[in-house]
Each structure stands twice: as C-alpha cells, then as structure tokens.
Design a protein around this motif. Structure first.
Motif, PDB file in Angstrom:
ATOM      1  N   ASP A  85      -9.942  84.850  -7.459  1.00 18.49           N
ATOM      2  CA  ASP A  85     -11.359  84.474  -7.561  1.00 18.49           C
ATOM      3  C   ASP A  85     -11.698  83.472  -6.461  1.00 18.49           C
ATOM      4  N   PRO A  86     -12.226  83.924  -5.334  1.00 20.29           N
ATOM      5  CA  PRO A  86     -12.573  82.970  -4.258  1.00 20.29           C
ATOM      6  C   PRO A  86     -13.713  82.029  -4.644  1.00 20.29           C
ATOM      7  N   ARG A  87     -14.642  82.469  -5.497  1.00 18.68           N
ATOM      8  CA  ARG A  87     -15.745  81.580  -5.905  1.00 18.68           C
ATOM      9  C   ARG A  87     -15.221  80.417  -6.739  1.00 18.68           C
ATOM     10  N   TYR A  88     -14.128  80.619  -7.442  1.00 20.22           N
ATOM     11  CA  TYR A  88     -13.543  79.520  -8.211  1.00 20.22           C
ATOM     12  C   TYR A  88     -13.128  78.391  -7.275  1.00 20.22           C
ATOM     13  N   TRP A  89     -12.454  78.731  -6.182  1.00 23.89           N
ATOM     14  CA  TRP A  89     -12.009  77.703  -5.253  1.00 23.89           C
ATOM     15  C   TRP A  89     -13.179  77.076  -4.497  1.00 23.89           C
ATOM     16  N   ARG A  90     -14.243  77.836  -4.274  1.00 25.26           N
ATOM     17  CA  ARG A  90     -15.427  77.233  -3.666  1.00 25.26           C
ATOM     18  C   ARG A  90     -16.078  76.231  -4.619  1.00 25.26           C
ATOM     19  N   SER A  91     -16.034  76.539  -5.910  1.00 24.21           N
ATOM     20  CA  SER A  91     -16.574  75.580  -6.887  1.00 24.21           C
ATOM     21  C   SER A  91     -15.716  74.319  -6.952  1.00 24.21           C
ATOM     22  N   VAL A  92     -14.409  74.476  -6.824  1.00 24.17           N
ATOM     23  CA  VAL A  92     -13.525  73.308  -6.800  1.00 24.17           C
ATOM     24  C   VAL A  92     -13.824  72.448  -5.570  1.00 24.17           C
ATOM     25  N   GLY A  93     -13.977  73.103  -4.414  1.00 27.20           N
ATOM     26  CA  GLY A  93     -14.271  72.356  -3.190  1.00 27.20           C
ATOM     27  C   GLY A  93     -15.607  71.642  -3.251  1.00 27.20           C
ATOM     28  N   ALA A  94     -16.642  72.310  -3.767  1.00 29.71           N
ATOM     29  CA  ALA A  94     -17.959  71.676  -3.874  1.00 29.71           C
ATOM     30  C   ALA A  94     -17.915  70.484  -4.822  1.00 29.71           C
ATOM     31  N   THR A  95     -17.181  70.619  -5.919  1.00 26.92           N
ATOM     32  CA  THR A  95     -17.090  69.518  -6.879  1.00 26.92           C
ATOM     33  C   THR A  95     -16.359  68.323  -6.284  1.00 26.92           C
ATOM     34  N   LEU A  96     -15.264  68.573  -5.583  1.00 25.11           N
ATOM     35  CA  LEU A  96     -14.517  67.472  -4.975  1.00 25.11           C
ATOM     36  C   LEU A  96     -15.349  66.759  -3.911  1.00 25.11           C
ATOM     37  N   ARG A  97     -16.081  67.527  -3.099  1.00 27.95           N
ATOM     38  CA  ARG A  97     -16.937  66.889  -2.091  1.00 27.95           C
ATOM     39  C   ARG A  97     -18.010  66.038  -2.764  1.00 27.95           C
ATOM     40  N   TYR A  98     -18.574  66.541  -3.832  1.00 27.17           N
ATOM     41  CA  TYR A  98     -19.597  65.791  -4.553  1.00 27.17           C
ATOM     42  C   TYR A  98     -19.027  64.492  -5.115  1.00 27.17           C
ATOM     43  N   VAL A  99     -17.841  64.551  -5.725  1.00 27.21           N
ATOM     44  CA  VAL A  99     -17.228  63.353  -6.301  1.00 27.21           C
ATOM     45  C   VAL A  99     -16.945  62.317  -5.223  1.00 27.21           C
TER      46      VAL A  99
END
Length: 316
Positions: A85-99
């Motif tokens: 699931d590539p969108r899963y890892w994009r969601s992880v990356g977006a969340t980490l950048r936001y934090v």
C-alpha cells in the motif's frame, strides 16, 4: 462496701480494654463504598474503552466490511499495509512532517506568549482568556472550514500575498494545516505561564547583578527551570499531533489532497474504514498507530533524562 472490695480487671497491654475483634469490618465497609463510587468509571472504561479495544484487535486480523461477518485472515492486513500500500507510507510521511513542523512551532509560540503575559501588570487575565479561546474552538469543523476559506484561491492569504491558495498547492497545503495547530497554542501557553510563575525571582536578580543579558537568563535560568513543563507539553502535543484529523479533513475535503500532501494517518484510516468499508484493515492501522505513539512517547521519556532538570534532584 468499700472501694477496696470492688474487683478490678487488669488492663490489656497496648491499651485494649476488651476482647480483640476479629477482622476489620469498618475497613471492608469503606472499601465497598469506594468500589461503589468507582463503579461508574470502571463500567465506562470497560464498556467504552477496553471492550472496543479488544474487538478492534480481533478485527485487525479479519476481513470485515461492516455488512458481512468478519472472516479470519491472520496477518494479511499488516503485511498488505507495510508491503503493498503506497498510500499508507505517504500518510505516514505526511503525518511525520506535520508533527515535526507543527509541534515545535506551537510550543515556541506558546512559550513566547506566556513570557509576554508574565511580564504584564494589567490585563493578564483578559489576554490569557483571549489567547486560550482558540484552543477551545480550533478543533471544530466550522473553524477548519473558515481556515480553508482563508487559505483558498481568492482568500485572505491569496489577496495579501498573491501566492495563490495554499490548500490547492502540494508544497503549501500541509503548512496551512500546521498553522491552524499553531493558532491553537492556548492550552500549552497556560501551562507554560503556570510554570514561569514558579521560577524564583531571586535567580533573575542575581543574574542581573552578574551582568547576564536577557537572552543568557533565558538560556541559563528559564529553560532549565521550565524543562519539566516543556517536557510535559511536548509529550501531550506530540500525541495529539499524531492523531490530528479534523483540520486535514476540512482543508482537503476528506481526500488528503492535493497530491496526498495532507493525507494524514487518521484521515487515511477513516478512508479505509468508513469510505472503502475495509474495517479490518482500518483496525490494523489503528493498532499500528497506538504502538507508534507508545514508542515515540517512550523515546521522549528516555531522552528526557539528559535535558529535563528537576529541582528535587539537585542534591542527589
């Protein structure tokens, strides 16, 4: 009859005047009363927290669409999540950048405003309430929609800066959501203000006599003495940042766009569970998020030993 004729019973050692009573019925009654008063919380925690968590853990190992009975699939949801699931890892990356962006900015603004309020002599209560108000309103969908209008094409930011709408540009959309979080700095500000008021003024007076500048006083007195409060706010705001949902949902209209730049973890979890009806997959995502937050919190506690100063440890 004289007083000498009255038989006298010798007193027991320890001051007891009668036979020893077995057990502690009074203590048992108090314990029973305590459980009666605790029963609403115990019932609520069991029915509303522990039971749903157990069901969610079971569903994470199943294929469940909320309409048919769940079927056991073992670790397939987890392996699909991490490998397919590539969108899963994009969601992880977006969340980490936001934090990484939102939490330090929010704490810095909260500390700056708290220090400004501490030095005020008049109107402190009014400004404290005014600055705290966004923390009460910012999590609502209405404020998030207003924020989207401000940063949309033709909105306030576009008219002032001429940069176009931030929410429609992948490189700026996440910053628009982060600024909404920074705007809600009231809760950590109040905690910072309480911590600043506990720092003895004699420390600043002694530093001034020694010729220390305000910046040196901030680095050598304020930050070390305030480090437990900084750590407390850091842990709370980090946990909340990992669970952010409403701003991203409103700004991206529930899609996580543009180009998945605001596809935060909880937003993608919502999409998988309630839009695509893959509740088993969403449950697996929820448990991974729980473990990730626990790991990050453990790291913060572990590293705090090197930079958090407690006054009662000075003589140890």
């Amino acid at each position: 009859m004289t007083t000498t004729d009255i038989p006298v019973t010798p007193a027991r050692r320890g001051g007891a005047t009668g036979p020893k009573r077995p057990g502690r019925p009074g203590g048992r009654r108090r314990e029973g009363a305590a459980w009666v008063f605790l029963s609403p919380w115990v019932l609520g925690a069991s029915v509303l927290t522990l039971l749903p968590m157990a069901v969610s853990l079971y569903l994470s190992f199943t294929d469940y669409d909320m309409f048919n009975a769940p079927s056991w699939v073992g670790l397939r949801n987890y392996t699909q999540m991490f490998t397919e699931d590539p969108r899963y890892w994009r969601s992880v990356g977006a969340t980490l950048r936001y934090v990484v962006i939102a939490v330090p900015l929010q704490l810095a603004v909260a500390l700056a405003v708290a220090m400004a309020l501490k030095s005020m002599r008049r109107g402190r209560a009014f400004y404290r309430s005014a600055f705290y108000a966004p923390s009460l309103l910012g999590a609502s969908m209405s404020i998030a929609l207003v924020w989207r209008a401000i940063f949309n094409d033709g909105g306030t930011v576009d008219n002032l800066l001429g940069t176009g709408g931030w929410v429609n540009r992948p490189e700026w959309a996440l910053f628009a959501v982060a600024l909404l979080t920074v705007w809600q700095f009231g809760a950590p500000m109040v905690i910072f203000l309480a911590g600043l008021q506990q720092i003895p003024g004699e420390l600043y007076e002694a530093a001034s006599v020694d010729g220390a500048s305000r910046w040196r006083q901030f680095l050598s007195i304020t930050l070390p003495m305030l480090s437990p409060v900084v750590f407390f706010n850091l842990v709370l705001q980090t946990i909340q940042a990992f669970q952010v949902f409403t701003p991203a949902f409103a700004v991206s209209a529930g899609k996580g766009g543009p180009a998945d730049s605001t596809l935060f973890y909880t937003l993608y979890l919502y999409d998988r569970g309630f839009v695509a009806s893959h509740m088993g997959y969403a449950s697996a995502m929820a448990w991974v998020l729980l473990l990730a937050i626990g790991a990050v919190t453990a790291v913060l506690f572990r590293t705090s030993r090197s930079w958090v100063f407690y006054a009662d440890e000075e003589g140890r």
